[in-house]
Design a protein around this motif. Structure first.
Motif, PDB file in Angstrom:
ATOM      1  N   ILE A 164     -30.854  43.156  47.506  1.00  0.00           N
ATOM      2  CA  ILE A 164     -31.094  43.275  46.071  1.00  0.00           C
ATOM      3  C   ILE A 164     -29.719  43.504  45.432  1.00  0.00           C
ATOM      4  O   ILE A 164     -28.952  44.327  45.938  1.00  0.00           O
ATOM      5  CB  ILE A 164     -31.987  44.515  45.738  1.00  0.00           C
ATOM      6  N   ALA A 165     -29.424  42.807  44.344  1.00  0.00           N
ATOM      7  CA  ALA A 165     -28.089  42.927  43.741  1.00  0.00           C
ATOM      8  C   ALA A 165     -28.100  43.863  42.543  1.00  0.00           C
ATOM      9  O   ALA A 165     -29.062  43.886  41.765  1.00  0.00           O
ATOM     10  CB  ALA A 165     -27.595  41.547  43.303  1.00  0.00           C
ATOM     11  N   ALA A 166     -27.003  44.624  42.393  1.00  0.00           N
ATOM     12  CA  ALA A 166     -26.857  45.527  41.248  1.00  0.00           C
ATOM     13  C   ALA A 166     -25.411  45.526  40.790  1.00  0.00           C
ATOM     14  O   ALA A 166     -24.502  45.233  41.563  1.00  0.00           O
ATOM     15  CB  ALA A 166     -27.268  46.943  41.654  1.00  0.00           C
ATOM     16  N   GLY A 167     -25.214  45.834  39.513  1.00  0.00           N
ATOM     17  CA  GLY A 167     -23.860  45.903  38.972  1.00  0.00           C
ATOM     18  C   GLY A 167     -23.550  44.683  38.140  1.00  0.00           C
ATOM     19  O   GLY A 167     -23.270  43.615  38.684  1.00  0.00           O
ATOM     20  N   GLY A 168     -23.639  44.818  36.818  1.00  0.00           N
ATOM     21  CA  GLY A 168     -23.272  43.709  35.923  1.00  0.00           C
ATOM     22  C   GLY A 168     -24.427  42.827  35.511  1.00  0.00           C
ATOM     23  O   GLY A 168     -24.223  41.802  34.860  1.00  0.00           O
ATOM     24  N   ILE A 169     -25.662  43.210  35.866  1.00  0.00           N
ATOM     25  CA  ILE A 169     -26.806  42.339  35.554  1.00  0.00           C
ATOM     26  C   ILE A 169     -27.584  42.904  34.363  1.00  0.00           C
ATOM     27  O   ILE A 169     -28.086  44.031  34.419  1.00  0.00           O
ATOM     28  CB  ILE A 169     -27.728  42.196  36.784  1.00  0.00           C
ATOM     29  N   ALA A 170     -27.642  42.115  33.286  1.00  0.00           N
ATOM     30  CA  ALA A 170     -28.331  42.592  32.089  1.00  0.00           C
ATOM     31  C   ALA A 170     -29.166  41.503  31.435  1.00  0.00           C
ATOM     32  O   ALA A 170     -29.860  41.753  30.455  1.00  0.00           O
ATOM     33  CB  ALA A 170     -27.325  43.141  31.077  1.00  0.00           C
ATOM     34  N   ASP A 171     -29.093  40.274  31.959  1.00  0.00           N
ATOM     35  CA  ASP A 171     -29.906  39.196  31.374  1.00  0.00           C
ATOM     36  C   ASP A 171     -30.269  38.167  32.449  1.00  0.00           C
ATOM     37  O   ASP A 171     -29.925  38.338  33.629  1.00  0.00           O
ATOM     38  CB  ASP A 171     -29.207  38.570  30.149  1.00  0.00           C
ATOM     39  N   SER A 172     -30.946  37.087  32.002  1.00  0.00           N
ATOM     40  CA  SER A 172     -31.452  36.116  32.976  1.00  0.00           C
ATOM     41  C   SER A 172     -30.320  35.375  33.687  1.00  0.00           C
ATOM     42  O   SER A 172     -30.473  34.954  34.836  1.00  0.00           O
ATOM     43  CB  SER A 172     -32.382  35.121  32.291  1.00  0.00           C
ATOM     44  N   ARG A 173     -29.169  35.254  33.010  1.00  0.00           N
ATOM     45  CA  ARG A 173     -28.036  34.581  33.673  1.00  0.00           C
ATOM     46  C   ARG A 173     -27.565  35.390  34.877  1.00  0.00           C
ATOM     47  O   ARG A 173     -27.214  34.840  35.926  1.00  0.00           O
ATOM     48  CB  ARG A 173     -26.887  34.376  32.674  1.00  0.00           C
TER      49      ARG A 173
END
Ligand code: TUI
Length: 307
Positions: A164-173
């Motif tokens: 699972i990825a985290a860090g810098g994700i805030a939208d669908s892109r």
């Protein structure tokens, strides 16, 4: 397998642990909206955590989890409390959960440690973790050194459990980008600060919404606990004091003592520690949790099945 199937949720999105912030209101709002909400224990004592978990159980019939911050003096007690209360998913941060993993697995808990490096991901896989949350240095709060873009594919190559990825994700892109790198879900935190349901002072929400790309700094490198926060008087003073590495730890601790609480509860613009990730620059308005999760997922190629 995708995070949706792994824990039985509508969107492949986990809420971050968010110490001092992620209470029953936030956790139940995220779970009711189709993500995986978490009660973030931070430095709370076991009685407070018990109360938060019970309230969350009352507010949602959807899956939710608990994040245990391993630098907490209560980590050991909390590791038993989650078993006692029948928690289904546990995430951990800021330390090595190795000694707890087997008993959590024996209790049927789905265990997802947050890791800042390939070596750490390998270590928790060997200890029996069911998945890993790989957190890039773009994230808010306590961070590692490697960027999400580099860390996610390297961990995907190194382990056989879902990433699972985290860090810098805030939208669908962001969601699509990390799926391209091999992730099977995302963890978000900063974008949730700018929600009606998030139980933080209005000043904190406004600081996130107004933040530009260069608005975060990392304090605490000197003390071995780097923490990404939004720039303010407190962060600048802290960085000045640590510039030459000769300020006593006690003086630094005095400065940071209670500063997160000052941000969360008092909205103390100058004296608070406003933990947030670099994605604050992407967050432009306050929305409902439901709208945030729906927008991230429904506009993604993951949702369209083209990725
Ligand atoms: O834990 C987080 N983010 C956090 S915890 C937090 S509360 C806090 N506040 C001030 C100082 C310290 C903590 C605020 N934000 N993210 C997950 C994460 N885990 N990032 C980095 C790590 C990590 C770091 C070292 C995980 C394991 C680790 O291992 C050290 C060891 O034991 O070898």
């Amino acid at each position: 397998m995708d995070l949706r199937d792994l824990v039985g949720i509508k969107y492949p999105i986990i809420q971050g642990g968010m110490a001092n912030i992620a209470d029953h209101m936030l956790a139940s709002a995220v779970s009711n909206a189709g993500g995986l909400g978490l009660v973030g224990c931070g430095g709370w004592d076991p009685e407070r955590v018990r109360d938060e978990i019970k309230k969350t159980q009352e507010l949602t019939d959807k899956p939710f989890g608990v994040n245990i911050m391993l630098m907490s003096p209560y980590a050991e007690e909390l590791s038993d409390l989650v078993i006692e209360l029948g928690v289904k998913v546990v995430t951990t941060g800021a330390g090595n959960p190795g000694k707890y993993i087997q008993k959590w697995k024996d209790a049927g808990i789905f265990v997802i440690p947050v890791v800042p490096s390939v070596a750490f991901a390998r270590r928790v896989e060997r200890a029996g973790a069911d998945a890993v949350i790989v957190e890039g240095t773009e994230a808010g709060g306590h961070i590692g050194e490697i960027t999400t873009l580099n860390l996610v594919p390297q961990v995907c190559d190194a382990v056989n459990i879902p990433v699972i990825a985290a860090g810098g994700i805030a939208d669908s892109r962001g969601l699509d980008a990390v799926y391209c790198l091999g992730a099977k879900g995302v963890q978000i935190g900063t974008v949730l600060l700018a929600s009606y349901e998030c139980p933080i002072h209005e000043n904190y929400k406004q600081k996130v919404v107004k933040a530009k790309d260069t608005e975060t700094v990392v304090t605490g490198r000197q003390t071995g606990a780097p923490v990404r926060v939004l720039k303010n008087k407190m962060a600048k003073e802290y960085l000045n004091l640590t510039k030459y590495g000769d300020t006593p730890l006690e003086e630094l601790e005095k400065l940071t003592l209670g500063s997160l609480r000052k941000a969360v509860f008092d909205g103390d613009i100058d004296g608070g520690s406003f933990m947030a990730g670099q994605s604050a620059g992407l967050v432009k308005e306050i929305k409902s949790i439901e709208e945030i999760l729906k927008n991230i997922f429904e506009n993604s190629r993951v949702a369209k099945g083209t990725l």
